[in-house]
Design an enzyme around this catalytic site. Structure first.
Site, PDB file in Angstrom:
ATOM      1  N   GLU A   1      43.025   0.255  35.939  1.00  0.00           N
ATOM      2  CA  GLU A   1      42.519   0.526  37.283  1.00  0.00           C
ATOM      3  C   GLU A   1      42.917  -0.521  38.326  1.00  0.00           C
ATOM      4  OE1 GLU A   1      38.335   1.359  36.966  1.00  0.00           O
ATOM      5  OE2 GLU A   1      38.705   3.145  35.756  1.00  0.00           O
TER       6      GLU A   1
ATOM      7  N   GLU B   1      39.706   8.117  30.826  1.00  0.00           N
ATOM      8  CA  GLU B   1      38.281   7.808  30.877  1.00  0.00           C
ATOM      9  C   GLU B   1      37.548   9.018  31.431  1.00  0.00           C
ATOM     10  OE1 GLU B   1      37.415   4.277  33.108  1.00  0.00           O
ATOM     11  OE2 GLU B   1      39.049   3.170  32.187  1.00  0.00           O
TER      12      GLU B   1
END
Length: 101
Positions: free
Chosen positions: A9, A95
């Site tokens: 991320e 995720e």
């Protein structure tokens, strides 16, 4: 080892792409794991464009921070758009959170 995640991320924490840093991470990781391991990265929708680089497969996070769009095809479209700067591959949800843990 089939896959190694280069970063997690990064695009969420950078307002502009830092391709020099991401390229360094890609090259360092590749030098450590070899050429036969798939390198990948993940980001939520909206920040993929700030962490997507050539030679690193870009996965996507689903239902991130209250996102209400549960139509999976929309998410795959977002991931496919990110592959323009990355590498082609099958859709991959890295995720999945139904809400904040």
């Amino acid at each position: 080892v089939l896959m190694v995640q280069v970063e997690n991320e990064y695009g969420s924490y950078s307002l502009v792409p830092d391709t020099a840093y991401l390229t360094y991470l890609r090259d360092l990781t590749a030098s450590l794991v070899g050429k036969n391991v798939l390198l990948y990265s993940t980001d939520p929708n909206g920040s993929i464009d700030r962490s997507s680089i050539a030679g690193v497969y870009q996965a996507i996070d689903f239902l991130y921070w209250g996102q209400t769009n549960t139509n999976a095809s929309w998410w795959w479209e977002q991931q496919a758009a990110a592959q323009v700067n990355s590498m082609a591959g099958p859709p991959m949800n890295d995720e999945f959170y139904p809400g904040w843990l």
